[in-house]
Design a protein around this motif. Structure first.
Motif, short mmCIF file in Angstrom:
data_model
loop_
_atom_site.label_atom_id
_atom_site.label_comp_id
_atom_site.label_asym_id
_atom_site.label_seq_id
_atom_site.Cartn_x
_atom_site.Cartn_y
_atom_site.Cartn_z
N LYS A 1 0.83 -1.20 0.00
CA LYS A 1 0.00 0.00 0.00
C LYS A 1 0.86 1.25 0.00
CE LYS A 1 -4.51 -1.23 1.34
NZ LYS A 1 -5.77 -0.62 1.73
N GLY B 1 1.65 4.64 -7.83
CA GLY B 1 0.31 4.98 -8.27
C GLY B 1 0.22 6.39 -8.81
N ASP B 2 1.03 6.72 -9.77
CA ASP B 2 1.00 8.06 -10.33
C ASP B 2 0.31 7.99 -11.69
OD1 ASP B 2 2.05 10.88 -10.02
OD2 ASP B 2 2.80 10.38 -12.01
N GLY C 1 -1.20 5.74 0.90
CA GLY C 1 -0.55 6.22 -0.32
C GLY C 1 -0.61 7.72 -0.36
N VAL C 2 0.14 8.31 -1.28
CA VAL C 2 0.16 9.76 -1.40
C VAL C 2 0.71 10.10 -2.78
CG1 VAL C 2 2.50 10.07 -0.45
CG2 VAL C 2 0.78 11.86 -0.10
N ASP C 3 0.31 11.22 -3.34
CA ASP C 3 0.90 11.61 -4.62
C ASP C 3 2.04 12.58 -4.39
OD1 ASP C 3 -1.53 13.60 -4.25
OD2 ASP C 3 -0.21 14.55 -5.70
N ARG D 1 2.39 2.29 -3.24
CA ARG D 1 1.52 3.01 -4.17
C ARG D 1 1.86 4.49 -4.19
NH1 ARG D 1 -4.09 1.08 -2.62
NH2 ARG D 1 -3.97 3.10 -1.61
N ALA D 2 2.43 4.95 -3.09
CA ALA D 2 2.80 6.36 -3.02
C ALA D 2 3.62 6.77 -4.22
CB ALA D 2 3.57 6.62 -1.74
#
Lengths: 338, 338
Positions: free
Chosen positions: A172, A179-180, A324-326, A175-176
């Motif tokens: 998870k 997950g872009d 997660g974080v962008d 994903r930071a």
């Protein structure tokens, strides 16, 4: 009840509630607390030679409005950065203005008469034309280049680094970086927010980043017309326009300006808009009363802990860490040195 | 050169340059052009009964500052939305103020004396306490529920819908929905930006969304203290706090306010900050001079085309389409009806 809204950032860690899903075992302090407690050794001085100081005319109450910009280091955008240094040395922006404020997009400054061939202010000599290729860089270190496409090895290295920062054992958290929506991966490097794909690396359009206005391609702009992001990160501009730096102090003077009512948020005096005058733009070498600045070193443990906490809020205000974080939601902390 | 910076949004489609990577064959118009050309049938009326009208005191030049909020429909946040309707019907906010403006985060309004038990304005009777569970919803349609955890079928359905919207044949475009750092997937539904994971669906903290201030959990807030997002989407707040609507008109009056200089951006009169007075907050039924509004129907072809263009800019300003987009960078177009 009012003062506690969204208070998480300033609070100390609390025991982990049993019902929370565990991105990490144990308690986590808030991002702001981690930053506040980071040892001096985890901060990195910002080179004064990379600072540009923009003074707007005082506000309606007579308060000064100073904006400090940190220019991007190599290997990014150095053609435009060099032009900007020349423009500042020539005092080119003095007496010009903020010409555009488009809500949730950009504040832009330059020559209000720039499109009028007769009235436009002449540019200083020696500015270079920079090719589109330079919207991106190819590798942090040429020795990492291992094939014709440049960078498969680099990419792997960076993804491994991402794993180190956000935790190998936590899909998870990963994903930071993974997950872009706009790139294969993102990362923090040397104090900057970057994205990566196909062996190429580029700075990203996060809040407060400063970029170069331009005409239609293949024009890439000189650096005389600049903008800063005042809303949600317009990442579609990445690799389409040159980023040259970021605002590290005084951002509120750009973001809180009245919005323009002309096309695309340009100030339109015919619609009652008043442009905001620029008193001066100077390289720091010409400014006497400028404090020193530091950023939280993105290679150090405090930053890794801070980034992890941005992705997994465990301070008492939160009941559910995002997992997660962008990249634009992990701004690099900057402080004035006392 | 100035007026053409970032002009892509308003330009017509140009022939596809041969060297561009092809997320889609052929030309694409800009998102704004798609919206401008959308047929009347692709717009959906916003129910006047869902509108809340907030009038701030006029600005320094005497101009009125009206902000129009659209409340979230079922199945989202209806406990808080009901409270907000009661508060507005009781004229509860009249004479209160904007109390906080934190740069790149939120503008917040309510009772400046809310923490003072003596001075705090009494809340109207009949407000409900809403449980934390209601930060999320479980399914759009109960008939879709297919197992005890609610929603595996729904999730599949939504991911299929995402494929339909962004194109089955294009893995890069699908990143638009799949590459989210905060959730398994995101989507647009019924005119709103949503996220999805583990069979749960929730509204997301995009620019202009309106949420409910609260104390430490398990408190969830009444709806008397509200905020709107004025910076990069703080998605870490999703599922941790109630969202209740979004600003569809007058957002600039919230985003361009002077930033507060107290802790967390609260206005601090001792530091020279002046709170911004609220004249009134009314349900639309009590407002005579309110225009009608429409949103671009997220189920219709024009919206799908618009979303695709946000992910793959092909208008002449762009040299490199991103091949993806995050949910907050695909705001739902809203217009006044002439």
């Amino acid at each position: 009840m009012r003062k506690t809204l969204l208070l998480a950032a300033l609070l100390t860690a609390a025991p982990l509630a049993a019902q929370l899903p565990p991105p990490k075992p144990g308690d986590l302090p808030s991002p702001a607390e981690i930053v506040a407690k980071a040892p001096k050794a985890d901060w990195h001085a910002i080179d004064r030679n990379d600072l540009l100081v923009l003074d707007l005319a005082p506000d309606a109450r007579g308060k000064p409005r100073r904006v400090v910009i940190q220019l991007l280091p190599p290997p990014f955008s150095q053609g435009w950065v060099g032009n900007i240094r020349k423009l500042a040395a020539a005092h080119w922006w003095d007496g010009l203005a903020v010409v555009r404020v488009q809500d949730n997009y950009v504040t832009q400054w330059g020559d209000p008469d720039g499109e009028d061939k007769v009235k436009a202010r002449a540019l200083p000599k020696g500015l270079v034309e920079v090719p589109q290729d330079e919207y991106v860089a190819y590798a942090f270190d040429p020795s990492l280049i291992d094939d014709e496409r440049y960078g498969a090895k680099t990419e792997k290295l960076i993804l491994e680094r991402a794993d180190q920062v956000f935790g190998r054992d936590n899909s998870k958290s990963r994903r930071a970086f993974r997950g872009d929506a706009y790139a294969a991966a993102t990362l923090h490097w040397n104090g900057w927010q970057l994205a990566l794909e196909d062996g190429k690396i580029w700075p990203v359009h996060c809040y407060g980043m400063v970029g170069v206005g331009r005409d239609m391609p293949p024009n890439t702009g000189t650096g005389a017309e600049l903008y800063t992001v005042i809303g949600h990160a317009p990442r579609q501009l990445d690799r389409n326009i040159a980023l040259v730096g970021r605002i590290i102090d005084g951002m509120e003077h750009m973001s809180s300006l009245p919005r323009g009512h002309g096309e695309l948020g340009f100030y339109d005096p015919a619609k009652g808009d008043e442009r905001v005058p620029i008193l001066s733009v100077r390289l720091a070498a010409e400014v006497k009363d400028l404090p020193a600045y530091e950023y939280l070193d993105t290679e150090k443990a405090s930053f890794a802990k801070y980034a992890d906490a941005r992705a997994n809020r465990r301070d008492p205000f939160y009941i559910r860490p995002a997992g997660g974080v962008d990249v634009c939601n992990v701004p690099v902390p900057v402080r004035r040195v006392q």
